[in-house]
Write an enzyme that holds these catalytic residues in place. Structure first.
Site, PDB file in Angstrom:
ATOM      1  N   GLY A  21      11.789  16.059 -27.125  1.00 22.78           N
ATOM      2  CA  GLY A  21      11.006  16.114 -25.887  1.00 22.78           C
ATOM      3  C   GLY A  21       9.694  15.362 -25.897  1.00 22.78           C
ATOM      4  O   GLY A  21       8.812  15.659 -25.094  1.00 22.78           O
ATOM      5  N   ILE A  49      25.964  12.403 -16.625  1.00 17.98           N
ATOM      6  CA  ILE A  49      25.810  13.135 -15.365  1.00 17.98           C
ATOM      7  C   ILE A  49      27.115  12.983 -14.566  1.00 17.98           C
ATOM      8  O   ILE A  49      27.637  11.884 -14.425  1.00 17.98           O
ATOM      9  CB  ILE A  49      24.617  12.562 -14.568  1.00 17.98           C
ATOM     10  CG1 ILE A  49      23.310  12.715 -15.355  1.00 17.98           C
ATOM     11  CG2 ILE A  49      24.504  13.220 -13.200  1.00 17.98           C
ATOM     12  CD1 ILE A  49      22.830  14.129 -15.575  1.00 17.98           C
ATOM     13  N   HIS A  84      16.327   4.494 -22.174  1.00 18.73           N
ATOM     14  CA  HIS A  84      17.233   4.194 -23.289  1.00 18.73           C
ATOM     15  C   HIS A  84      16.519   3.256 -24.266  1.00 18.73           C
ATOM     16  O   HIS A  84      15.890   2.281 -23.842  1.00 18.73           O
ATOM     17  CB  HIS A  84      18.510   3.538 -22.752  1.00 18.73           C
ATOM     18  CG  HIS A  84      19.507   3.275 -23.828  1.00 18.73           C
ATOM     19  ND1 HIS A  84      20.299   4.270 -24.373  1.00 18.73           N
ATOM     20  CD2 HIS A  84      19.813   2.133 -24.501  1.00 18.73           C
ATOM     21  CE1 HIS A  84      21.053   3.750 -25.321  1.00 18.73           C
ATOM     22  NE2 HIS A  84      20.777   2.463 -25.426  1.00 18.73           N
TER      23      HIS A  84
END
Ligand code: GRF
Length: 194
Positions: free
Chosen positions: A12, A93, A109
């Site tokens: 994170g 997704i 990315h």
């Protein structure tokens, strides 16, 4: 103000970079929700001091991607989410979320796409001995790291650089490029009427 949800599965650091930018007034939005598919992810600890609610789900407890994405969708609607920011979310997704948030899901990315999509992009670039790699922020479509590119920034690799050194350099760039790109997209969304 645009309401943002961040999806993350791991450490994170990008989540935190985005939240810091938001709190410093560099993102014209509110990070309202963290969504994670990993109850042990360190990102959950990062959310606590910022008082950001977490929706954590276990994909194994659902019959299908459609089933857990429907649950996520309910949460997003509950918080009035208008923009989804993927930050190390380790899943594709599916159509359930894509159809509701077309053009409103971003991903970061760690390569210059279309080079080195998929897992361990930094390792792939290092093994391939390329001289330049980088970071890409793109809109998400049904594919793996395939959606329209929004921004990119290059990172040089010297042959003496370890993979860890390249990784560090990439992450430093991610932490500035992602917030700046999110702000750029928010401004575009606002100009096109929200
Ligand atoms: C980043 O390198 C990002 O490019 C990729 O996943 C990694 C997440 O890192 N999609 P962190 O969890 O934000 O530190």
């Amino acid at each position: 103000m645009i309401n943002i949800a961040v999806f993350a599965s791991g450490s994170g650091s990008n989540f935190e970079a985005v939240v810091r930018a938001e709190r410093n007034g560099n993102i014209d939005g509110n990070v309202k929700l963290l969504v994670t598919d990993n109850a042990n992810a360190f990102v959950i600890e990062r959310a606590a001091p910022y008082n950001i609610p977490v929706y954590s789900f276990n994909p194994k407890l659902f019959d299908s991607k459609e089933a857990f994405e429907r649950k996520i969708l309910n949460k997003l609607e509950e918080y009035g989410i208008e923009l989804i920011v993927l930050a190390g979310y380790m899943r594709l997704i599916g159509p359930t979320l894509l159809s509701h948030y077309e053009g409103r899901i971003l991903n970061i990315h760690p390569s210059l796409l279309p080079a080195f999509p998929g897992l361990d992009a930094v390792g792939q670039a290092h093994d391939a001995k390329v001289k330049v790699t980088g970071v890409t922020v793109h809109f998400v479509d049904h594919g793996m790291d395939t959606g329209p590119i929004i921004t990119q920034e290059a990172v040089k690799i010297d042959e003496r650089d370890s993979k860890e050194e390249v990784q560090r350099r990439i992450q430093r760039i991610e932490h500035s490029l992602y917030p700046a790109t999110i702000q750029f997209v928010i401004e575009k969304l606002k100009r096109s009427g929200g």
